[in-house]
Design a protein around this motif. Structure first.
Motif, mmCIF file in Angstrom:
data_model
loop_
_atom_site.group_PDB
_atom_site.id
_atom_site.type_symbol
_atom_site.label_atom_id
_atom_site.label_comp_id
_atom_site.label_asym_id
_atom_site.label_seq_id
_atom_site.Cartn_x
_atom_site.Cartn_y
_atom_site.Cartn_z
ATOM 1 N N TYR A 194 -13.334 11.661 -4.647
ATOM 2 C CA TYR A 194 -13.369 10.253 -5.083
ATOM 3 C C TYR A 194 -13.656 9.862 -6.370
ATOM 4 O O TYR A 194 -14.565 8.912 -7.008
ATOM 5 C CB TYR A 194 -14.234 9.349 -4.112
ATOM 6 N N SER A 201 0.833 -1.292 0.065
ATOM 7 C CA SER A 201 -0.124 0.059 -0.039
ATOM 8 C C SER A 201 0.795 1.004 -0.008
ATOM 9 O O SER A 201 2.082 1.148 0.448
ATOM 10 C CB SER A 201 -0.970 0.040 1.214
ATOM 11 N N ARG A 231 -9.098 0.920 -6.566
ATOM 12 C CA ARG A 231 -9.451 2.507 -6.502
ATOM 13 C C ARG A 231 -9.665 2.925 -5.023
ATOM 14 O O ARG A 231 -10.165 1.919 -4.265
ATOM 15 C CB ARG A 231 -10.639 2.721 -7.349
ATOM 16 N N ARG A 232 -9.553 4.288 -4.694
ATOM 17 C CA ARG A 232 -9.266 4.376 -3.331
ATOM 18 C C ARG A 232 -11.088 4.126 -2.617
ATOM 19 O O ARG A 232 -11.950 4.316 -3.393
ATOM 20 C CB ARG A 232 -9.298 5.954 -2.994
ATOM 21 N N ALA A 283 -8.606 9.662 -8.643
ATOM 22 C CA ALA A 283 -7.968 8.189 -8.823
ATOM 23 C C ALA A 283 -6.864 8.433 -9.729
ATOM 24 O O ALA A 283 -5.838 7.620 -9.682
ATOM 25 C CB ALA A 283 -9.170 7.401 -9.431
ATOM 26 N N VAL A 296 -5.204 9.014 1.817
ATOM 27 C CA VAL A 296 -5.839 7.866 1.652
ATOM 28 C C VAL A 296 -4.759 6.945 1.531
ATOM 29 O O VAL A 296 -3.711 7.090 1.006
ATOM 30 C CB VAL A 296 -6.931 7.953 0.857
ATOM 31 N N SER A 297 -5.218 5.607 1.895
ATOM 32 C CA SER A 297 -4.469 4.416 1.628
ATOM 33 C C SER A 297 -4.761 3.697 0.225
ATOM 34 O O SER A 297 -5.968 3.459 0.179
ATOM 35 C CB SER A 297 -4.459 3.252 2.869
ATOM 36 N N ILE A 298 -3.988 3.382 -0.424
ATOM 37 C CA ILE A 298 -4.119 2.962 -1.863
ATOM 38 C C ILE A 298 -3.468 1.399 -1.772
ATOM 39 O O ILE A 298 -2.247 1.398 -1.623
ATOM 40 C CB ILE A 298 -3.475 3.527 -3.039
ATOM 41 N N ASN A 304 -17.488 6.065 -5.059
ATOM 42 C CA ASN A 304 -16.746 6.550 -6.310
ATOM 43 C C ASN A 304 -17.657 6.453 -7.753
ATOM 44 O O ASN A 304 -17.502 7.578 -8.474
ATOM 45 C CB ASN A 304 -15.816 5.450 -6.589
ATOM 46 N N ASP A 312 -3.924 9.382 -7.874
ATOM 47 C CA ASP A 312 -3.286 8.449 -7.016
ATOM 48 C C ASP A 312 -2.452 7.335 -7.941
ATOM 49 O O ASP A 312 -1.434 6.939 -7.387
ATOM 50 C CB ASP A 312 -4.529 7.248 -6.606
ATOM 51 N N ASP A 321 0.344 5.895 0.694
ATOM 52 C CA ASP A 321 -0.527 6.909 0.612
ATOM 53 C C ASP A 321 -0.341 7.914 -0.194
ATOM 54 O O ASP A 321 0.556 8.319 -0.801
ATOM 55 C CB ASP A 321 0.082 7.565 2.136
ATOM 56 N N SER A 326 -7.686 -0.997 -0.802
ATOM 57 C CA SER A 326 -7.500 0.684 -0.432
ATOM 58 C C SER A 326 -8.177 1.032 0.705
ATOM 59 O O SER A 326 -9.366 1.973 0.317
ATOM 60 C CB SER A 326 -7.779 1.396 -1.858
#
Length: 518
Positions: A216, A88, A158-159, A221, A103-105, A389, A224, A90, A164
């Motif tokens: 979102y 993962s 995706r977040r 995305a 957010v964690s991906i 999303n 990210d 950030d 994620s």
């Protein structure tokens, strides 16, 4: 409520696509599809300089083995010699609007014994359609493992979805009511009933993700993915986007056109497509997929006898009257069927017959198989992260009164899926309005486009519109069209993968468009 491990159910159909290509209109922005034929020839221009190379990360993520866990979660048997690693990273919550936080991906990397240690990765995303970490094992179990001979594959969830940092923001009751489209509430206005539920759910979820309630969508995305590129410290990414993931990849090309090493868009939709148009394309795809499956069912003497669609109608009618299998709603039954058609597993005949057997059993009073399909559909496609999303991406939404009109109109035009599709738009009516990502400009990397004739998730009409976007951006393109049933030509058609592999290797498009039978 029944629960089961997420599974992917298979159907494909054997049809042959003719290899002809009608020309695009003078203004390619207005290019359209027509029927089942190939979606227009590519306009040519001077050959651009070659795209950037696919480089190995200079600073890699902290990977940990997760082979057994990820294959098991996708209900796919582990593949000999294939290793899956999880990690993962950030990403900024809202680098576009400036909201603080992160957010964690979650990502999954696939390698085999043949994968070169110094090879650059192919970055894959399925966006909000289903977790990329679930689709990756399904792809590897088919032809996707061929990619590993030269490149690792890194699937990015995706977040708020899958690995994620999955969101949990709806009340259990609201989540179930939305899945059932509030069918069992009193009153004769399903739009109002469902709208009241989604209002509460929207408030709960926007409060949960605040201050990121506008963070979102496809644009975020895409950012990210940019964070992944900068973390790796590579000059460009090789991208494979499937379905909504193709929109994410296209949004990345719009915001970072010089950071794209390869661009493969499979089953795409245009970035700025309106919610009503996108939903109707999906419903048309569901109907086309059902028709193709019924034809296959007859040809293979499936358990439904001489009238497969009649058996489906009987099941949906029972659910609509409140007598669905195990008390299931019509939306739950319709989603189970379309999910089974969209995400096939195994050979097409056996998988098609498995769906047929589930329908036959349910009509005879044995609901076990169909309930498994219903639970699979809910697990794969109805999570809180997908709600957040998909609604963030829904543009120019119809009014409640327009939805009421479409419930009637589509119910007649698309008898199996139209009403459910129209009501599905209600879930996003209260979500904060968003804007379309910037379309690419100055994109010199060629674009490889893939499409499926019978796609229950996005329909079969997006390739021509996205080809026009690529042309307007300065990117040459070629097409790979598969006339089967499923979501993602590169995922489910062995015929569709060789052009992808050749493009990854050379950065050059195939000399001609490719047309694949089922």
């Amino acid at each position: 409520m029944f629960r089961s491990v997420p599974a992917v159910v298979a159907v494909t159909v054997s049809l042959v696509l003719s290899a002809c290509s009608p020309g695009l209109a003078a203004n390619p922005r207005y290019a359209t599809d027509s029927g089942a034929g190939p979606q227009g020839a590519t306009q040519t221009s001077e050959k651009p300089a070659g795209p950037p190379g696919i480089e190995a990360p200079k600073n890699d993520l902290s990977w940990r083995d997760c082979t057994s866990r990820v294959f098991s979660a996708a209900a796919v048997d582990p593949l000999p010699g294939v290793t899956l690693d999880c990690a993962s990273y950030d990403a900024d919550l809202d680098p576009i609007s400036g909201a603080t936080g992160s957010v964690s991906i979650g990502v999954v990397r696939a390698r085999s014994a043949q994968t070169p240690a110094d090879a650059g990765p192919l970055v894959m995303t399925t966006g909000s359609d289903l977790p990329s970490s679930v689709q990756l094992p399904a792809w590897l179990s088919r032809a996707g493992g061929d990619v590993l001979a030269k490149h690792p594959i890194v699937a990015v969830d995706r977040r708020g979805i899958g690995m994620s940092g999955a969101l949990d923001c709806r009340d259990v009751f609201d989540r179930q009511e939305m899945f059932e489209q509030a069918q069992f509430q009193s009153g004769d206005d399903p739009v109002a009933n469902l709208g009241a539920v989604t209002m509460t759910a929207t408030t709960s979820c926007t409060d949960t993700i605040a201050p990121g309630d506008s963070a979102y969508d496809n644009s975020h995305a895409a950012e990210d993915l940019e964070r992944l590129r900068t973390t790796w410290d590579v000059p460009a990414l090789a991208l494979l986007g499937v379905g909504n993931g193709a929109q994410v990849a296209l949004a990345y090309a719009g915001s970072h056109p010089n950071k794209v090493a390869r661009l493969v868009l499979d089953s795409p939709l245009p970035l700025g497509i309106a919610a009503e148009a996108a939903t109707e394309q999906r419903v048309r795809g569901e109907q086309a997929s059902l028709d193709a499956w019924a034809t296959q069912c007859l040809a293979t003497n499936c358990p439904l006898g001489p009238d497969p669609k009649g058996a489906v109608d009987a099941l949906l009618s029972a659910a609509r009257a409140g007598n669905g299998p195990g008390g299931a709603s019509v939306a739950a039954v319709a989603d189970a069927i379309s999910t089974a058609l969209a995400f096939p597993q195994g050979n097409r005949v056996d998988a098609g017959n498995e769906l047929a057997q589930a329908i036959a059993d349910a009509n005879s009073g044995d609901t076990n198989r169909l309930n498994n399909l219903i639970n699979t559909a809910e697990t794969l496609r109805q999570t809180d992260g997908q709600f957040v999303n998909s609604c963030s991406d829904a543009l120019n939404r119809p009014t409640p009164d327009r939805v009421r009109e479409l419930v009637v109109e589509w119910g007649k035009r698309y008898p199996q899926f139209g009403t459910v599709g129209a009501l599905d738009m209600v879930k996003c009516l209260n979500w904060p309005s968003g804007t379309a990502p910037k379309e690419p400009q100055g994109l010199t990397t060629p674009t490889l486009l893939l499409g499926v004739q019978n796609d229950p998730i996005v329909g079969g009409e997006g390739v021509a519109a996205v080809a026009a976007t690529a042309i307007n951006a300065g990117s040459t393109n070629k097409r790979v069209m598969w006339q089967g049933i499923g979501h993602g030509a590169s995922i489910y058609s062995r015929c569709a993968l060789p052009p992808v592999l050749a493009y990854l290797d050379s950065g050059q498009l195939p000399a001609t468009d490719t047309y694949c039978p089922a």
